[in-house]
Design an enzyme around this catalytic site. Sequence first.
Site, PDB file in Angstrom:
ATOM      1  N   ASP A 190     -10.831  -2.665 -32.862  1.00  0.00           N
ATOM      2  CA  ASP A 190      -9.818  -2.312 -33.852  1.00  0.00           C
ATOM      3  C   ASP A 190      -8.469  -2.950 -33.546  1.00  0.00           C
ATOM      4  O   ASP A 190      -7.616  -3.057 -34.419  1.00  0.00           O
ATOM      5  CB  ASP A 190      -9.673  -0.784 -33.910  1.00  0.00           C
ATOM      6  CG  ASP A 190      -8.784  -0.334 -35.052  1.00  0.00           C
ATOM      7  OD1 ASP A 190      -9.034  -0.757 -36.197  1.00  0.00           O
ATOM      8  OD2 ASP A 190      -7.832   0.434 -34.801  1.00  0.00           O
ATOM      9  N   LEU A 271      -5.373   3.231 -41.516  1.00  0.00           N
ATOM     10  CA  LEU A 271      -4.558   2.373 -42.380  1.00  0.00           C
ATOM     11  C   LEU A 271      -4.290   1.009 -41.751  1.00  0.00           C
ATOM     12  O   LEU A 271      -3.562   0.203 -42.336  1.00  0.00           O
ATOM     13  CB  LEU A 271      -3.218   3.058 -42.682  1.00  0.00           C
ATOM     14  CG  LEU A 271      -3.313   4.351 -43.503  1.00  0.00           C
ATOM     15  CD1 LEU A 271      -1.951   5.004 -43.602  1.00  0.00           C
ATOM     16  CD2 LEU A 271      -3.859   4.060 -44.901  1.00  0.00           C
ATOM     17  N   ARG A 272      -4.865   0.752 -40.588  1.00  0.00           N
ATOM     18  CA  ARG A 272      -4.620  -0.529 -39.944  1.00  0.00           C
ATOM     19  C   ARG A 272      -5.164  -1.684 -40.782  1.00  0.00           C
ATOM     20  O   ARG A 272      -4.618  -2.788 -40.779  1.00  0.00           O
ATOM     21  CB  ARG A 272      -5.241  -0.559 -38.544  1.00  0.00           C
ATOM     22  CG  ARG A 272      -4.564  -1.577 -37.621  1.00  0.00           C
ATOM     23  CD  ARG A 272      -5.294  -1.687 -36.286  1.00  0.00           C
ATOM     24  NE  ARG A 272      -5.400  -0.422 -35.586  1.00  0.00           N
ATOM     25  CZ  ARG A 272      -4.465   0.076 -34.789  1.00  0.00           C
ATOM     26  NH1 ARG A 272      -3.344  -0.586 -34.621  1.00  0.00           N
ATOM     27  NH2 ARG A 272      -4.632   1.222 -34.176  1.00  0.00           N
ATOM     28  N   GLY A 273      -6.253  -1.432 -41.518  1.00  0.00           N
ATOM     29  CA  GLY A 273      -6.830  -2.477 -42.357  1.00  0.00           C
ATOM     30  C   GLY A 273      -5.869  -2.942 -43.425  1.00  0.00           C
ATOM     31  O   GLY A 273      -5.665  -4.149 -43.621  1.00  0.00           O
TER      32      GLY A 273
END
Length: 333
Positions: A190, A271-273
Site C-alpha cells: 500500500d 482513500l490513498r487510491g
Amino acid sequence: MTPFPFSAIVGQDEMKTAMILTAIDPRIGGVLVFGDRGTGKSTAVRALAALLPPIDMVAGCPCNSATLADCPDWAGISQAEIVTRPTPVVDMPLGVSEDRVTGALDIERALTRGEKAFQAGLLARANRGYLYIDEVNLLEDHIVDLLLDVAQSGENVVEREGLSIRHPARFVLVGSGNPEEGELRPQLLDRFGLSVEVCSPRDIDTRVEVMRRRDAYENDHAAFMAHWQEQDAGLRAQILAARAALGGVQVSNVALHDCASVCLALGSDGLRGELTLLAAARAIAAFAGAGAVTRDHIRATAPMALRHRLRRDPLDEAGTGARVARQLSEVLP
C-alpha cells in the site's frame, strides 16, 4: 561504465511512465515493478539515476541536505558549501542488517577517540533521492517494518547505545520482483504509489531491437551514448518543465468526482487510491503541458495507481489490470 540510457530502453512504456511521474512529483509515493526476470527492471532504475536532474546539497552532509539548517547536528558540519551532485539512487540488498539501513554507532571512533559518533545508513544516503530494492517481496519482515515507519514519517529515528539520532529520510521507494517468488506484505504494498507489470516481449522485432541496442551499448559504447544522451537531455528538460508547471495544473470538481467514482467502483480500501490517482493524473498532465486534469489523464494513470490496491476476487479470473480497465470503461466512458 555509464548506465544504459533511459530513452534507449525498448518498450516497457508503462514502467518508464511511472518512473517519470515520480521524478515529476515524488509525493506520488514510489513505484513497484513486478514481472519476469530479464525484462529491464533494474536497468530502468539505474538509467533513471543518470536521467534525473542533479540536486544542490551541503558538501559532506550525509543526508544530502539542501541547506545547513537542514543538516543534522551530529554530522558536525559548520560551513555551508553548496555543491551539485547527481540525484542519489541507493540500492538496498537482500539480507541487509538493520544497522546498515538505519545507521549505527561508529565503533572505530568510539574505540580510538572515546567519542560517541553516528555512522549514517542507507536511509540517510537515499534522502531526496531514490531507494531501490530488488526482489522486494523477499525482504525480511523487520526491515519492512522499518521502511513502513520511515515512509510514514519521513524521518529516521535511531536510539541506541545512549545515542538519540534523527535525520530526514524522504525518498522515492522503487521495488522490483518476480511474483512467482512470493507475495509482498499488504502494508508495504500500500505504500507504493504506483504499480506496473512488465513481461517479456512477444514479437520478434522488439526482441531483435533489444539485442541490437544492448550490443551497441557494450561494443560501440561512445557512439551509442552520444546518440541517446541527446534524447535523455530532452526528457530531462521535460521533467524539469513539468515540475515547474505542476502547481499550476487545475483540478476541477468533475476530475475529483471521476477519481472517487473509479475507486469506489473498484472497491479500493481507504482513500490513498484517490489521492495517488489525483497526484499521478496531475503529474502526467504537467508532463503533457496541459493546464488542467482531464479524463484522459485519469484513464492513463488509473491502472498504475490502483491495480495493487484491489481486493482479491476468487471468482474473477481476470488480472487486476483488466479489472481496472473494465471499470474505467464503465465509469468513465
